[in-house]
Design an enzyme around this catalytic site. Structure first.
Site, PDB file in Angstrom:
ATOM      1  N   LYS A  79       0.865  -0.982  -0.071  1.00  0.00           N
ATOM      2  CA  LYS A  79       0.214   0.038  -0.143  1.00  0.00           C
ATOM      3  C   LYS A  79       0.484   1.472   0.267  1.00  0.00           C
ATOM      4  CE  LYS A  79      -4.247   1.864   2.641  1.00  0.00           C
ATOM      5  NZ  LYS A  79      -4.945   1.579   4.210  1.00  0.00           N
ATOM      6  N   SER A 154      -9.364   1.474   2.966  1.00  0.00           N
ATOM      7  CA  SER A 154      -9.008   2.147   1.891  1.00  0.00           C
ATOM      8  C   SER A 154      -7.287   1.635   1.455  1.00  0.00           C
ATOM      9  CB  SER A 154      -8.199   3.373   3.124  1.00  0.00           C
ATOM     10  OG  SER A 154      -7.483   2.512   3.373  1.00  0.00           O
ATOM     11  N   SER A 178      -9.953  -0.946   7.014  1.00  0.00           N
ATOM     12  CA  SER A 178      -8.932  -0.263   5.760  1.00  0.00           C
ATOM     13  C   SER A 178      -8.430  -1.704   4.991  1.00  0.00           C
ATOM     14  CB  SER A 178      -8.087   0.739   5.923  1.00  0.00           C
ATOM     15  OG  SER A 178      -9.190   2.326   5.817  1.00  0.00           O
TER      16      SER A 178
END
Lengths: 484, 96
Positions: A79, A154, A178
């Site tokens: 990420k 996310s 997330s």
């Protein structure tokens, strides 16, 4: 089966048997990325040259007879809120669009030592604020199971990349769901470890008392392998716990006889879609059949979790994001004077959701409102934590849905922040209490994955892997691949 | 809780965010709605409850005060929007 469809464990076996090289695996994934990235859009930055270099290096070491760690030579994505030395780290924000960190996050350092092959940095909601990838400043990521739908967020790119066969495994971060919510919506396994289990050094801070890094993988065994590699105490993160890390794969026995599973009724109340509810019932049936003792329980303060979370997380974010001022790194937009430069930089550098949360958090911390909002929220957080303490006096793990719905349509909730926040209802209490939780595939509704969540005691990730693995062995949901 | 546009302006100033008139209206409406939802917390009596600022029972974590390698000046300045010599350059702060 194609290489890119296989689990980490399967690819690792092929590697150690010498049937395939890391270079060949990496090339297969790079071709896959080439083929599907146009429609999935999981990656902000691609690093194919680095990946091939790293792959060849592990091949060389393997041929020299070195004993390599389990993750060596396996291609991954990370990420884009975890610092990678020399590789752009953007948080999917304009304000960090050209930021190239001079250091590695501890998790990245650990993975590099484990023979990381890095394919790229994964797209996300800006600064990890969002549940759909629609808050990325660059582009949307789409759900590999249905490209008209969101992948969740996310850690959108991390989940979508694993589901689409663009990486063997991925790292995400979880502040209010997330890792788990996108894992659920994309049909993969996602773990939010106990607060303090994994070092946050080099993770761009969103809400420091809630943030935690976790793995996203195709199955439970893969997940246990990755967490074993990234967990542990780090002197550079004073909130990381000075505890030994077990090899989590040793918990994958399939035996859950006598395991006490609580079913918190508040998580199955109104707002949970019928097919999701049905998947929970089905899991209860299977787990009982395997000898677990399943019983309903209550976490009475659950309904206050969202309010508490959406005060504490923005408050911490407003403080953490004060560092983006256009002085030392990141975007600078010149104003009339220094304060004008701060204001213009932040105006143009942040997207609307990030601004909304900075405003909300600043308000909650401001003079005259601190007691009414921030302090009140921290007190109710204590009550939420006590609910979990009491439940774990009776039960080893708790079973809930991960998300009230399957993947929703792109654009469906984008105009209504409050409705978007509601999609975190099953995941935020876990972060507030600091306990670990895992999302595993629990079925499908009209071709869209459903996620189930197991919540455990602090530092009992092993219990979660144990029960998740037992459930997984009776189903084939994790073996399905999206029709891309 | 109604958040007026004046309050929005004040908070934006505290947060060093420049916002337009249209954003002011929008934020006033959105924040009011979100904070209405938060008022739910007032249903609970928390006078006797200690706050949980942090889930770990941590005390100050100290280490020996020993010099260790850190970023070089060049690495620290690599991402600077503007620099002069070994310094970050910013607009003039003090009049004179």
């Amino acid at each position: 089966m194609q290489l890119y469809e296989q689990t980490l464990t399967q690819v690792h076996d092929l590697l150690t048997k010498g049937e395939v090289t890391s270079r060949e695996i990496t090339e297969a994934f790079l071709r896959r990325i080439e083929a599907v990235e146009g429609s999935v859009q999981a990656l902000v930055t691609r690093t194919p040259e680095l990946a091939l270099e790293q792959a060849q290096e592990t091949d060389r070491r393997r041929q020299a007879g070195e004993d390599l760690p389990p993750l060596a030579g396996l291609p991954a994505v990370i990420k884009d809120n975890m610092s990678t030395r020399g590789i752009r780290t953007t948080c999917s924000s304009r304000i960090l669009e050209n930021f190239v960190p001079p250091y590695d996050a501890t998790v990245v350092e650990k993975l590099r030592e484990s023979g990381l092959v890095l394919l790229g940095k994964a797209n996300m909601d800006e600064f990890a604020m969002g549940s759909s990838a629609e808050n990325s400043a660059f582009f949307k990521t789409f759900n590999p199971w249905d490209l008209t739908r969101v992948p969740g967020g996310s850690s959108a790119g991390s989940a979508a990349a694993v589901a689409a066969g663009e990486a063997v495994y991925a790292l995400g971060s979880d502040t209010g769901g997330s890792v788990r919510q996108p894992a659920a919506l994309c049909g993969v396994v996602g773990m939010k470890p106990t607060y303090g289990r994994v070092s946050r050094y080099g993770l761009v801070a969103f809400a420091s008392s809630l943030d935690q890094i976790g793995p996203l993988t195709r199955d439970v065994r893969d997940n246990a392998s990755v967490l074993s590699a990234i967990a542990g105490h780090d002197p550079r993160d004073s909130t990381s716990a000075p505890l030994e890390v077990p090899n989590y794969t040793t918990f994958l026995t399939g035996d859950i006889k006598g395991l006490r599973i609580g079913l918190p009724k508040e998580y199955l109340a109104a707002g949970i879609d019928a097919p999701v509810r049905k998947a929970v019932d089905e899991a209860v049936r299977v787990l009982s059949g395997l000898g677990a003792e399943v019983e309903e329980c209550s976490l009475p303060h659950t309904e206050y979790s969202l309010s508490v979370y959406y005060i504490i997380a923005p408050a911490e974010a407003s403080s953490n994001l004060a560092r983006y001022d256009g002085v030392r790194y990141g975007l600078r937009v010149s104003g009339d004077d220094l304060i004008g430069t701060y204001q213009q930089t932040r105006r143009q550098g942040f997207g609307s959701e990030v601004k909304r949360r900075i405003m909300l958090g600043t308000y909650a911390l401001s003079s005259g409102y601190y007691d009414a909002y921030y302090l009140k929220a921290q007190k109710v957080r204590t009550l939420i934590r006590r609910d979990f303490d009491q439940a774990f006096a009776r039960f080893d793990v708790l079973l809930t849905p991960t998300s009230p719905t399957t993947a929703f349509k792109v654009g469906e909730k984008v105009d209504d922040p409050l409705t978007m926040y509601m999609s975190d209802v099953c995941t935020v209490p876990v972060n507030l209490a600091g306990v670990p939780a895992i999302s595993v595939p629990g079925g499908f509704d009209q071709g869209l994955p459903i996620g189930l969540q197991f919540i455990g005691r602090p530092f009992a990730e092993g219990d979660l892997y144990r029960v998740a693995y037992a459930l997984e062995q009776t189903t084939d949901y994790h073996k399905q691949r999206p029709p891309l | 809780m109604k958040i007026s546009t004046e309050m929005v302006e004040h908070v934006a100033w505290l947060a060093r965010l420049a916002i337009t008139g249209e954003e002011k209206e929008q934020l006033s409406a959105q924040l009011s709605r979100i904070l209405d939802h938060m008022d739910k917390l007032n249903e609970l009596d928390t006078t006797e409850v200690e706050p949980t600022f942090h889930v770990l029972d941590l005390r100050n974590v100290l280490r020996k005060d020993e010099a260790r390698p850190g970023l070089t000046v060049e690495a620290a300045l690599d991402n600077a929007p503007e620099r002069e010599g070994n310094l970050f350059k910013v607009p003039k702060i003090v009049e004179g």
